[in-house]
Scaffold this motif. Sequence first.
Motif, mmCIF file in Angstrom:
data_model
loop_
_atom_site.group_PDB
_atom_site.id
_atom_site.type_symbol
_atom_site.label_atom_id
_atom_site.label_comp_id
_atom_site.label_asym_id
_atom_site.label_seq_id
_atom_site.Cartn_x
_atom_site.Cartn_y
_atom_site.Cartn_z
ATOM 1 N N MET A 84 0.851 -1.178 0.000
ATOM 2 C CA MET A 84 0.000 0.000 0.000
ATOM 3 C C MET A 84 0.892 1.235 0.000
ATOM 4 O O MET A 84 1.912 1.286 0.672
ATOM 5 N N SER A 85 0.506 2.247 -0.732
ATOM 6 C CA SER A 85 1.303 3.454 -0.829
ATOM 7 C C SER A 85 1.227 4.260 0.464
ATOM 8 O O SER A 85 0.382 4.031 1.315
ATOM 9 N N ASN A 86 2.131 5.223 0.600
ATOM 10 C CA ASN A 86 2.172 6.062 1.792
ATOM 11 C C ASN A 86 1.125 7.155 1.789
ATOM 12 O O ASN A 86 0.885 7.769 2.813
ATOM 13 N N ALA A 87 0.547 7.442 0.644
ATOM 14 C CA ALA A 87 -0.455 8.509 0.559
ATOM 15 C C ALA A 87 -1.579 8.066 -0.378
ATOM 16 O O ALA A 87 -1.342 7.370 -1.358
ATOM 17 N N PRO A 88 -2.799 8.491 -0.062
ATOM 18 C CA PRO A 88 -3.914 8.133 -0.944
ATOM 19 C C PRO A 88 -3.862 8.927 -2.250
ATOM 20 O O PRO A 88 -3.343 10.044 -2.280
ATOM 21 N N ASN A 89 -4.380 8.330 -3.310
ATOM 22 C CA ASN A 89 -4.500 9.047 -4.580
ATOM 23 C C ASN A 89 -5.569 10.113 -4.467
ATOM 24 O O ASN A 89 -6.532 9.949 -3.730
ATOM 25 N N ASP A 90 -5.404 11.190 -5.213
ATOM 26 C CA ASP A 90 -6.516 12.131 -5.301
ATOM 27 C C ASP A 90 -7.206 11.912 -6.639
ATOM 28 O O ASP A 90 -6.781 11.098 -7.452
ATOM 29 N N LEU A 91 -8.289 12.607 -6.855
ATOM 30 C CA LEU A 91 -9.088 12.394 -8.066
ATOM 31 C C LEU A 91 -8.298 12.670 -9.333
ATOM 32 O O LEU A 91 -8.467 11.982 -10.334
ATOM 33 N N ALA A 92 -7.445 13.670 -9.305
ATOM 34 C CA ALA A 92 -6.651 13.988 -10.495
ATOM 35 C C ALA A 92 -5.707 12.830 -10.834
ATOM 36 O O ALA A 92 -5.432 12.583 -12.010
ATOM 37 N N ASP A 123 -7.729 18.830 -16.288
ATOM 38 C CA ASP A 123 -8.111 20.199 -16.641
ATOM 39 C C ASP A 123 -9.540 20.507 -16.209
ATOM 40 O O ASP A 123 -9.818 21.587 -15.681
ATOM 41 N N ARG A 124 -10.452 19.562 -16.420
ATOM 42 C CA ARG A 124 -11.852 19.755 -16.032
ATOM 43 C C ARG A 124 -11.969 19.861 -14.502
ATOM 44 O O ARG A 124 -12.726 20.694 -13.998
ATOM 45 N N ILE A 125 -11.228 19.043 -13.778
ATOM 46 C CA ILE A 125 -11.233 19.108 -12.316
ATOM 47 C C ILE A 125 -10.786 20.486 -11.862
ATOM 48 O O ILE A 125 -11.433 21.122 -11.022
ATOM 49 N N HIS A 126 -9.683 20.960 -12.403
ATOM 50 C CA HIS A 126 -9.176 22.281 -12.021
ATOM 51 C C HIS A 126 -10.194 23.370 -12.351
ATOM 52 O O HIS A 126 -10.455 24.256 -11.531
ATOM 53 N N GLN A 127 -10.782 23.294 -13.535
ATOM 54 C CA GLN A 127 -11.770 24.290 -13.957
ATOM 55 C C GLN A 127 -12.942 24.326 -12.978
ATOM 56 O O GLN A 127 -13.356 25.396 -12.532
ATOM 57 N N LEU A 128 -13.484 23.166 -12.649
ATOM 58 C CA LEU A 128 -14.637 23.121 -11.757
ATOM 59 C C LEU A 128 -14.277 23.501 -10.321
ATOM 60 O O LEU A 128 -15.077 24.143 -9.636
ATOM 61 N N LYS A 129 -13.087 23.137 -9.873
ATOM 62 C CA LYS A 129 -12.679 23.507 -8.514
ATOM 63 C C LYS A 129 -12.621 25.023 -8.349
ATOM 64 O O LYS A 129 -12.903 25.546 -7.275
#
Length: 81
Positions: free
Chosen positions: A1-9, A17-23
Motif C-alpha cells: 500500500m502506498s504512503n499517501a492516498p491518490n486524489d481524483l486527479a 483540466d476539467r477538475i481544475h476548472q470546476l474547482k
Amino acid sequence: MSNAPNDLADDFPDKRDRIHQLKTSNNRFARLYDEYDELNRTIHRVETRVEPKPEEVEEELKRRRLKIKDEIMAMLDGAGG
C-alpha cells in the motif's frame, strides 16, 4: 500500500483540466472535492491502521466516498461550466 492516498486527479488524469476548472468556478464541486479528499485521507488512515476503526465504520466511510465520487464524476461528465 502506498504512503499517501491518490486524489481524483491521479485517478482520472484525462480529467485534470476539467477538475481544475470546476474547482475554481463551481462552489458545489469544490465542496464535494474537499469532502472527497478528506474522506479519502480518513479511509487511508483506517486502512493503514494509523487510525483503526471497526469494519462497519470503515465500510460506511467507503460508501460515503463512493457516493461523493459518483456525484463528482457526474459533474465532470456533464455539459456546461
